[in-house]
Design a protein around this motif. Structure first.
Motif, mmCIF file in Angstrom:
data_model
loop_
_atom_site.group_PDB
_atom_site.id
_atom_site.type_symbol
_atom_site.label_atom_id
_atom_site.label_comp_id
_atom_site.label_asym_id
_atom_site.label_seq_id
_atom_site.Cartn_x
_atom_site.Cartn_y
_atom_site.Cartn_z
ATOM 1 N N VAL A 119 -13.330 -0.164 -0.678
ATOM 2 C CA VAL A 119 -12.365 0.504 -1.558
ATOM 3 C C VAL A 119 -13.096 1.396 -2.560
ATOM 4 C CG1 VAL A 119 -10.715 0.083 -3.448
ATOM 5 C CG2 VAL A 119 -10.490 -1.148 -1.280
ATOM 6 N N THR A 162 -5.497 2.007 -1.599
ATOM 7 C CA THR A 162 -6.590 1.079 -1.280
ATOM 8 C C THR A 162 -6.594 -0.157 -2.178
ATOM 9 O OG1 THR A 162 -8.151 2.345 -2.655
ATOM 10 C CG2 THR A 162 -8.069 2.885 -0.304
ATOM 11 N N ALA A 198 0.839 -1.207 0.000
ATOM 12 C CA ALA A 198 0.000 0.000 0.000
ATOM 13 C C ALA A 198 0.869 1.251 0.000
ATOM 14 C CB ALA A 198 -0.938 -0.011 1.203
ATOM 15 N N ALA A 234 -14.553 4.462 -0.702
ATOM 16 C CA ALA A 234 -13.522 5.445 -0.345
ATOM 17 C C ALA A 234 -13.097 6.259 -1.561
ATOM 18 C CB ALA A 234 -12.312 4.744 0.272
ATOM 19 N N ASN A 235 -12.953 5.587 -2.688
ATOM 20 C CA ASN A 235 -12.537 6.287 -3.904
ATOM 21 C C ASN A 235 -13.648 7.189 -4.442
ATOM 22 O OD1 ASN A 235 -9.691 5.482 -4.958
ATOM 23 N ND2 ASN A 235 -10.544 3.662 -4.007
ATOM 24 N N VAL A 288 -5.283 7.763 -3.171
ATOM 25 C CA VAL A 288 -6.278 6.915 -2.501
ATOM 26 C C VAL A 288 -6.483 5.607 -3.271
ATOM 27 C CG1 VAL A 288 -8.702 6.760 -1.774
ATOM 28 C CG2 VAL A 288 -7.396 8.860 -1.360
#
Length: 192
Positions: free
Chosen positions: A139, A117, A68, A142-143, A113
């Protein structure tokens, strides 16, 4: 170096105008809060400290955090280099709720991001499809929140965010699937 310049599309203008017309105090406060959280040195320091603590305590987390971190770093550096090459201007400052400097495409925040992620998603050895699907949904969420906030605040065009997602997502997928040197090979089950 000659700038490539990616022209702003009609869809970019339409989406931003629609968001500007539908802004509210609540959503503006939320989007600014998310942006400030992501830019907070204290938050980033605490996140780094937590990651280092996990690495020190949980050996199995090391490859995930390494993947990550590497994907996030590569995505940011590649994004910053591409911004100089493409040299696309940001949305008009009259439409922006916050001011951002430099060029616009690809979105460094979206690339960061997505890289972070997606790499984490791919690096984890999930115990079930259900858990992997739940993590994939997180994921995506969040994006989407990150990208929507960037366009809502008027600091990026929609296609800047899409380019950032493509860059970060591809980087994360590649880095997240790499196996560390000396990593054990997965056991193959042979059926008779």
């Amino acid at each position: 170096m000659t700038a490539v310049f990616a022209p702003v599309t009609a869809a970019d203008r339409h989406v931003l105008r629609w968001l500007v017309a539908h802004r509210s105090a609540h959503w503006t406060s939320l989007a600014k809060g998310l942006m400030n959280l992501g830019l907070s040195v204290v938050f980033l320091g605490l996140a780094l400290l937590a990651a280092l603590l996990v690495v020190a305590v949980v050996r199995a987390a090391r490859p995930v955090i390494a993947a990550a971190g590497a994907a996030a770093l590569f995505s940011v550096v590649a994004s910053l280099l591409l911004k100089q090459l493409i040299a696309r201007p940001r949305p008009d400052s009259g439409l922006a709720l916050v001011q951002a400097g430099g060029y616009s495409m690809p979105s460094t925040d979206a690339a960061l991001v997505a890289g972070l992620t997606v790499a984490a998603l791919f690096a984890v050895r999930w115990s079930s499809r259900g858990r992997r699907r739940a993590a994939a949904a997180a994921v995506v969420a969040a994006n989407l929140v990150t990208g929507l906030a960037l366009v809502y605040l008027g600091v990026h065009w929609t296609t800047d965010v899409l380019a950032g997602w493509a860059l970060g997502g591809a980087t994360g997928a590649v880095v997240g699937t790499l196996k560390p040197r000396g990593a054990p090979r997965p056991v193959q089950h042979v059926t008779s």
